[in-house]
Design a protein around this motif. Structure first.
Motif, PDB file in Angstrom:
ATOM      1  N   UNK A  35      22.437  -6.288  12.068  1.00 39.70           N
ATOM      2  CA  UNK A  35      23.271  -5.505  10.722  1.00 39.70           C
ATOM      3  C   UNK A  35      24.840  -5.769  10.944  1.00 39.70           C
ATOM      4  N   UNK A  36      25.198  -5.902  12.136  1.00 40.74           N
ATOM      5  CA  UNK A  36      26.714  -5.877  12.206  1.00 40.74           C
ATOM      6  C   UNK A  36      26.965  -7.469  11.901  1.00 40.74           C
ATOM      7  N   UNK A  37      26.066  -8.351  12.110  1.00 43.73           N
ATOM      8  CA  UNK A  37      26.476  -9.649  11.861  1.00 43.73           C
ATOM      9  C   UNK A  37      26.622  -9.855  10.460  1.00 43.73           C
ATOM     10  N   UNK A  38      25.710  -9.257   9.933  1.00 40.64           N
ATOM     11  CA  UNK A  38      25.575  -9.353   8.238  1.00 40.64           C
ATOM     12  C   UNK A  38      27.003  -8.840   7.566  1.00 40.64           C
ATOM     13  N   UNK A  39      27.278  -7.752   8.322  1.00 43.30           N
ATOM     14  CA  UNK A  39      28.796  -7.026   7.688  1.00 43.30           C
ATOM     15  C   UNK A  39      29.670  -7.812   8.138  1.00 43.30           C
ATOM     16  N   UNK A  40      29.684  -8.485   9.271  1.00 45.48           N
ATOM     17  CA  UNK A  40      31.037  -9.214   9.909  1.00 45.48           C
ATOM     18  C   UNK A  40      30.983 -10.660   8.831  1.00 45.48           C
ATOM     19  N   UNK A  41      29.868 -11.146   8.647  1.00 43.43           N
ATOM     20  CA  UNK A  41      29.735 -12.307   8.007  1.00 43.43           C
ATOM     21  C   UNK A  41      30.498 -12.008   6.504  1.00 43.43           C
ATOM     22  N   UNK A  51      38.906  -5.793  12.131  1.00 49.04           N
ATOM     23  CA  UNK A  51      38.082  -4.690  11.381  1.00 49.04           C
ATOM     24  C   UNK A  51      38.030  -3.364  12.279  1.00 49.04           C
ATOM     25  N   UNK A  52      38.287  -2.319  11.820  1.00 47.76           N
ATOM     26  CA  UNK A  52      38.142  -1.197  12.962  1.00 47.76           C
ATOM     27  C   UNK A  52      36.774  -0.615  13.270  1.00 47.76           C
ATOM     28  N   UNK A  53      36.420   0.061  14.254  1.00 48.03           N
ATOM     29  CA  UNK A  53      34.885   0.043  14.654  1.00 48.03           C
ATOM     30  C   UNK A  53      34.491   1.178  13.509  1.00 48.03           C
ATOM     31  N   UNK A  54      35.183   2.379  12.864  1.00 46.17           N
ATOM     32  CA  UNK A  54      34.898   2.887  11.976  1.00 46.17           C
ATOM     33  C   UNK A  54      34.559   2.047  10.414  1.00 46.17           C
ATOM     34  N   UNK A  55      35.323   1.134  10.074  1.00 48.43           N
ATOM     35  CA  UNK A  55      35.027   0.467   9.103  1.00 48.43           C
ATOM     36  C   UNK A  55      33.739  -0.462   9.047  1.00 48.43           C
ATOM     37  N   UNK A  56      33.420  -0.966  10.302  1.00 43.68           N
ATOM     38  CA  UNK A  56      32.567  -1.757  10.341  1.00 43.68           C
ATOM     39  C   UNK A  56      31.256  -1.009  10.704  1.00 43.68           C
TER      40      UNK A  56
END
Length: 287
Positions: A35-41, A51-56
């Motif tokens: 899930x993190x990887x998809x958002x980061x990609x 990116x901040x922890x809240x945004x991610x």
């Protein structure tokens, strides 16, 4: 069998991130890494540098405290006032998930779902290569899906050995799934993605992930029914008055039944099933 990780490229410079080796990562954290990887990609494709922890966390659908805890297992702590380096996190998570190498996959069962998976373009971009399509139906042999020929199950063992396959995808009818699973495992496959609506039995050391679309739809149906039923609920729960000597469990059960009837618009009815352990009828007064 090639199951080790290839040597990844060096991480981008900068940032206060560090790698902690030798620490186990909880399964729940592993399940969130994609899930993190998809958002980061998605951020990387928009050339977002940090990116901040809240945004991610918002983009991945988790809370920020959980995200920071998950990233601590990777040895990534971000930089105060700056956040996380997007490209470095993509590299870190990809390496942790084993996506820095090519993973050959076989799909067994080339019906409608098997065809759809074979044509899914996301495999290649995420480190997976469909090495072969297999089916037990001789009539399908030689047909193509996504540019690959459909091969007969008789070739399964040879393909797994020659292509160094360690991941198998099962899209067969439920009655054939266990037999296919057994053959995959015997041939050396150690990870299975199962789309067949049945539970597979595998030996220790073999990982199985089950995808059952009907179960997911049933869960959604439950939530839809609950949301629909909320429109007809009474405003307050019924008052329950217990007479001396009546059993507490019986009172609670009678109250639950009364709530159920009230939600369906029916008045509570007296019956032997409603009586307490000593035969007393609990006083249940609907609001």
């Amino acid at each position: 069998m090639a199951t080790g990780r290839s040597t990844p490229a060096s991480p981008p410079p900068g940032g206060a991130q560090r790698r902690v080796r030798g620490r186990g990562i909880p399964d729940a954290t592993v399940a969130r890494l994609p899930l993190y990887l998809r958002a980061l990609t998605a951020l990387s494709e928009r050339s977002v540098p940090t990116v901040s922890s809240e945004e991610l966390a918002a983009a991945a659908g988790v809370n920020s405290a959980k995200l920071r805890k998950d990233f601590s297992y990777l040895g990534s702590y971000g930089t105060r006032g700056v956040g996380y380096d997007v490209e470095y996190l993509v590299y870190q998570i990809s390496r942790e998930l084993g996506l820095t190498q090519d993973w050959p996959v076989v799909i067994v069962g080339i019906g409608n779902l098997g065809h759809a998976l074979a044509n899914y373009g996301g495999f290649a971009s995420r480190g997976f290569r469909v090495a072969a399509l297999l089916d037990a139906d001789p009539a399908l042999a030689g047909q193509t899906a996504a540019g690959l020929p459909v091969r007969h199950m008789d070739e399964l063992e040879d393909i797994i050995q020659s292509e160094h396959v360690s991941i198998g995808v099962i899209t067969t009818p439920p009655g054939a799934a266990q037999q296919v699973c057994d053959r995959l495992v015997a041939a050396g496959v150690t990870s299975i993605l199962n789309f067949a609506p049945t539970v597979l039995s595998v030996p220790d050391g073999v990982d199985v992930r089950k995808v059952d679309l009907s179960i997911e739809l049933q869960i959604l149906a439950f939530h839809e029914q609950r949301k629909s039923g909320e429109d007809h609920l009474v405003d307050e729960p019924p008052a329950v008055v217990s007479r001396p000597g009546s059993g507490a469990k019986a009172v609670a059960a009678a109250a639950a039944r009364s709530v159920s009837r009230a939600r369906r618009g029916r008045a509570p009815a007296s019956s032997e099933a409603d009586r307490g352990e000593d035969g007393e009828l609990p006083a249940v007064m609907p609001a």
